[in-house]
Scaffold this motif. Structure first.
Motif, PDB file in Angstrom:
ATOM      1  N   GLN A  34      -4.078   8.240   6.675  1.00 54.83           N
ATOM      2  CA  GLN A  34      -4.729   7.404   7.677  1.00 54.83           C
ATOM      3  C   GLN A  34      -5.567   6.331   6.989  1.00 54.83           C
ATOM      4  O   GLN A  34      -6.156   6.583   5.933  1.00 54.83           O
ATOM      5  N   GLU A  35      -5.609   5.141   7.589  1.00 51.27           N
ATOM      6  CA  GLU A  35      -6.402   4.034   7.044  1.00 51.27           C
ATOM      7  C   GLU A  35      -7.095   3.293   8.170  1.00 51.27           C
ATOM      8  O   GLU A  35      -6.523   3.092   9.245  1.00 51.27           O
ATOM      9  N   LEU A  36      -8.318   2.878   7.898  1.00 49.33           N
ATOM     10  CA  LEU A  36      -9.049   1.983   8.786  1.00 49.33           C
ATOM     11  C   LEU A  36      -9.208   0.655   8.060  1.00 49.33           C
ATOM     12  O   LEU A  36      -9.739   0.606   6.948  1.00 49.33           O
ATOM     13  N   LEU A  37      -8.748  -0.428   8.682  1.00 52.58           N
ATOM     14  CA  LEU A  37      -8.793  -1.755   8.077  1.00 52.58           C
ATOM     15  C   LEU A  37      -9.633  -2.676   8.957  1.00 52.58           C
ATOM     16  O   LEU A  37      -9.445  -2.729  10.177  1.00 52.58           O
ATOM     17  N   VAL A  38     -10.563  -3.394   8.331  1.00 53.47           N
ATOM     18  CA  VAL A  38     -11.457  -4.301   9.046  1.00 53.47           C
ATOM     19  C   VAL A  38     -11.384  -5.668   8.380  1.00 53.47           C
ATOM     20  O   VAL A  38     -11.299  -5.768   7.147  1.00 53.47           O
ATOM     21  N   MET A  57     -14.565 -11.294   4.827  1.00 53.13           N
ATOM     22  CA  MET A  57     -14.767  -9.926   4.373  1.00 53.13           C
ATOM     23  C   MET A  57     -13.596  -9.072   4.840  1.00 53.13           C
ATOM     24  O   MET A  57     -13.222  -9.109   6.013  1.00 53.13           O
ATOM     25  N   GLN A  58     -13.002  -8.339   3.914  1.00 53.06           N
ATOM     26  CA  GLN A  58     -11.956  -7.380   4.246  1.00 53.06           C
ATOM     27  C   GLN A  58     -12.370  -6.020   3.686  1.00 53.06           C
ATOM     28  O   GLN A  58     -12.813  -5.927   2.531  1.00 53.06           O
ATOM     29  N   ALA A  59     -12.241  -4.996   4.488  1.00 50.69           N
ATOM     30  CA  ALA A  59     -12.643  -3.656   4.075  1.00 50.69           C
ATOM     31  C   ALA A  59     -11.588  -2.657   4.510  1.00 50.69           C
ATOM     32  O   ALA A  59     -10.908  -2.848   5.526  1.00 50.69           O
ATOM     33  N   GLY A  60     -11.448  -1.603   3.742  1.00 53.05           N
ATOM     34  CA  GLY A  60     -10.516  -0.534   4.078  1.00 53.05           C
ATOM     35  C   GLY A  60     -11.108   0.812   3.736  1.00 53.05           C
ATOM     36  O   GLY A  60     -11.897   0.940   2.792  1.00 53.05           O
ATOM     37  N   MET A  61     -10.755   1.821   4.516  1.00 55.82           N
ATOM     38  CA  MET A  61     -11.246   3.169   4.265  1.00 55.82           C
ATOM     39  C   MET A  61     -10.126   4.154   4.546  1.00 55.82           C
ATOM     40  O   MET A  61      -9.412   4.038   5.552  1.00 55.82           O
ATOM     41  N   SER A  62      -9.958   5.129   3.645  1.00 51.99           N
ATOM     42  CA  SER A  62      -8.928   6.156   3.792  1.00 51.99           C
ATOM     43  C   SER A  62      -9.519   7.500   3.417  1.00 51.99           C
ATOM     44  O   SER A  62      -9.205   8.078   2.380  1.00 51.99           O
TER      45      SER A  62
END
Length: 751
Positions: A282-286, A272-277
């Motif tokens: 700014q970005e949060l990557l998991v 699972m790869q997820a990203g939020m901006s």
């Protein structure tokens, strides 16, 4: 006709997916891509005739075979796209030679493991402990001196028959990046001879909610390998989510002289790869990955007796990381990346030595780390990267030996290595100065590390008990004398690494580069403390090992014309205190004073070693239909003090490929993989003959069905069913032929 211009900087790296927003459908438009390679600028053009998809092909640089798809949306206001900097291992922080295996290359062929894919690159040769358990050798340096990363997270496990590379799902990758040379200045210990980074595929943000994905399935005839993979991506303006999973099962592999027993494998993975901006710039990557393999056969090797049947009962890898990225923080600080990760690799092995003896080793390795990297740009010609990194590896192992005496079962508990930890804290800096624009560039870097290694005492055996087969729950423990193999200890070390690169462009299309660096590698936990007794050759660590150190140099020349590309490298690497296994007598004493001596392979420091070699890569686009690719690699390694050749040095080898492209229909290629005879071997090694094998593959373009597509792949490997040996497999005691003729087919459905 409308024209859109985008500036993208990158250094020999596959570009990610870019989205162009336009006011209306852009039929028959020209897309202009301007990019920089080590300071030089080249221009590429691409045109699209469909309103929704534009395929961008690189006509100027032939090392990039990918097509970049640009989605064009109707009735969307134009969005200005600023300069895009590709982030990754090959983003310009090192000028040492780089190799890249793109997603297109991984998809178009039928590679069983990542090492299969990497062996076609210059300077890289595959080593094999089995069909599934494979690794790589880079310029004569094996996996102990290489650092493996997954999205730049350390992939650390035992170094003997560990098959760490095989725990990576190739279907989930965007690309594989390789530094061929000392990467210690950026990555610290372990990166002495090179770095292999597996980059997981991630989607891009989109203006509206979208769903993309694909399902593909393949079959290989040589071992009845069935492979299935599925991927689903949901994307929006402020977030995305990607899910993927794979499953494979294979029987025993066929060689020209018959099947190899116990060469089967099964594995599965999901991620699972997820990203939020949600905040500008700014970005949060998991990222989470789970891999599991079971019933994986190991056909043989010097560590096992010839009668043994050995397999991985279970192998698992779990990775979780989270990264927060800031862009354009100030006029000078362009990017700041903060990352934390933890990765766990566990292995359970079953070794059926004979009808009366069985051995069951197991291990668990947990590596956790944090990292902060900032990219500064003071002017267009002065750039600085500053970073700090800390990581901790915790290793625990055990081994159970069962001996059937006829009337009872005797069970011995042992430790292959003591419980041990390695802690590392490092800081690094990389400075780039283009002091004569378009002509001269200077890169320099330094890294400082503090390492702490601790271990518990290790005894053999740890315990012993017996039971009767008719009543296994009733255990009879014995008080037996134990031998102290390794005493509890703690070591502290400081190290530094540095490098300097000088790059000169005599013309816009030519480049000369000289790289000089020093590198450092602390002995691994296994090299210090291992006690591998699988009823074959005893392999023993050495707590008194000194760290390896070395000086690395590389000179390269690159010429890139519109339809012609050639790159040559010459390297000389001088290493001292090189760690290698040497035949000797291992002596230990038990609690009652009994002294035991056994013949063993004992890790020892070799005073001086010299590696010399060269590489050449050529790509020529003859016309819009035909192109040619060829490469060649040569390495020689010598023990200077003893004036002998070093072990595990690959033979001269290369690739020649003729490729055919039928626009909008299919691509086909015929290739030859070859290796010369290796007669320059170390004492105790056997020479191997050379070989020449032919392969062919064909893959169609995407056949579009509304918003869906179909694509097909087929090929043949080792077409003439040539019988040959891999030299690096024979040096590890695996006297098995390589796979014979293999026919594969693959189909993909996407949307």
């Amino acid at each position: 006709m409308r024209q859109v211009s985008v500036i993208i900087k990158f250094n020999l790296v596959t570009l990610r997916r870019f989205v162009i927003f336009t006011e209306k459908s852009m039929k028959n438009f020209t897309f202009l891509l301007l990019f920089s390679v080590f300071g030089g600028e080249l221009l590429c053009h691409a045109s699209g005739e469909q309103a929704n998809i534009i395929s961008l092909k690189n006509d100027s640089l032939l090392f990039s075979s990918d097509q970049i798809e640009l989605d064009v949306f109707d009735s969307i206001p134009e969005k200005n796209i600023k300069e895009v900097v590709v982030y990754g291992i090959s983003s310009g922080r090192l000028t040492f030679p780089l190799s890249l295996v793109s997603k297109t290359s991984l998809l178009n062929s039928s590679f069983t493991t990542p090492a299969d894919a990497l062996q076609r690159e210059t300077g890289i040769f595959m080593s094999r402990d089995g069909i599934w358990a494979t690794s790589v050798n880079i310029r004569g340096l094996s996996e102990q001196r290489l650092l493996f990363l997954v999205d730049e997270d350390r992939l650390l496990t035992a170094t003997d028959i560990a098959a760490a590379l095989s725990t990576v799902d190739m279907n989930a990758l965007e690309r594989i990046e390789v530094i061929k040379g000392a990467g210690s200045v950026l990555y610290g210990t372990g990166a002495m001879g090179g770095v292999v980074n597996f980059v997981i595929e991630r989607p891009a943000f989109t203006p509206f909610l979208e769903s993309h994905g694909n399902i593909h399935s393949s079959f290989n005839s040589s071992n009845q390998l069935w492979s299935n993979h599925a991927k689903l991506q949901l994307t929006n303006r402020q977030w995305y989510l990607s899910l993927n999973g794979s499953y494979r099962t294979a029987d025993n592999i066929r060689t020209p002289e018959g099947k190899i027993p116990n060469s089967q494998f099964n594995d599965a993975s999901w991620g699972m790869q997820a990203g939020m901006s949600s905040v500008a710039n700014q970005e949060l990557l998991v990222n989470y990955q789970h891999f599991e393999a079971w019933n994986v056969g190991l056909p043989g090797g010097s560590a096992f007796p010839p009668t043994a049947t050995v397999r991985y009962k279970n192998v698992q890898r779990n990775l979780f990381d989270a990264e927060y990225v800031f862009y354009e923080i100030t006029d000078y600080l362009k990017q700041l990346r903060l990352k934390a990760y933890t990765q766990n690799i566990s292995r359970d092995v079953e070794n059926i030595v004979n009808t009366s003896t069985a051995i069951f080793p197991s291990s668990n390795n947990i590596t956790s780390g944090i990292k902060a990297v900032g990219d500064w740009e003071f002017t267009a010609y002065h750039k600085l990267t500053l970073g700090t990194e800390g990581w901790l590896r915790d290793a625990k192992t055990s081994r159970i030996k069962k001996v059937n005496s006829g009337t009872q079962i005797n069970v011995f508990g042992e430790q292959p290595t003591p419980n041990a930890q390695v802690q590392d804290m490092g800081i690094f800096a990389q400075y780039s100065w283009e002091f004569s624009p378009r002509y001269w560039m200077l890169d320099a870097g330094i890294r400082l590390d503090y390492m702490k290694t601790t271990n518990d005492s290790a005894f053999q055996p740890v315990y012993k008990y017996s039971y009767f087969p008719e009543n296994p729950s009733m255990r009879i423990y014995e008080d037996i004398p134990r031998s102290l193999l390794f005493k509890a200890d703690e070591k502290n070390e400081f190290s530094y690494s540095a490098h300097i690169d000088l790059i000169y462009h005599p013309t816009r299309r030519q480049m000369l580069a000289l790289s000089v660096s020093n590198s450092y590698r602390a002995p691994s936990l296994e090299e210090l403390f291992k006690y591998i007794d699988q009823a074959g050759t005893l392999r023993v660590g050495n707590p008194d090992l000194r760290p390896e150190k070395g000086f690395f140099s590389n000179f390269s020349y690159t010429l890139s014309e519109d339809h012609f590309y050639i790159k040559t490298d010459l390297f000389a690497n001088y290493l001292f205190d090189l760690i290698a296994e040497q035949h000797g007598t291992y002596t230990y004493q038990d609690e009652k004073g009994k002294v035991t001596q056994r013949e063993a392979l004992i890790n020892t420091n070799i005073d001086k070693a010299l590696f010399l070699g060269g590489e050449m890569e050529l790509q020529w686009k003859i016309n819009p239909v035909f192109s040619v690719l060829a490469n060649l690699s040569y390495t020689q390694g010598r023990n200077i003090d003893k004036d002998t050749f070093l072990p595990q040095i690959p033979p001269m080898h290369g690739l020649f490929s003729v490729n055919y492209h039928q626009k909008e229909l299919f691509d086909a290629s015929v290739s030859a993989l070859w290796a010369a005879k290796q007669g320059k071997v170390a004492p105790g090694e056997n020479p191997t003959n050379g070989h020449l094998i032919f392969n062919a593959d064909l893959h169609t373009e995407k056949f579009r069905i509304n918003r869906n597509y179909l694509r097909f792949f087929a090929g043949a490997e080792n077409i003439f069913d040539k019988a040959y040996y891999n030299h690096l497999s024979t040096t590890r005691g695996v006297l098995r032929l390589e796979p014979g003729r293999n026919i594969y087919v693959k189909a993909e459905l996407g949307w």
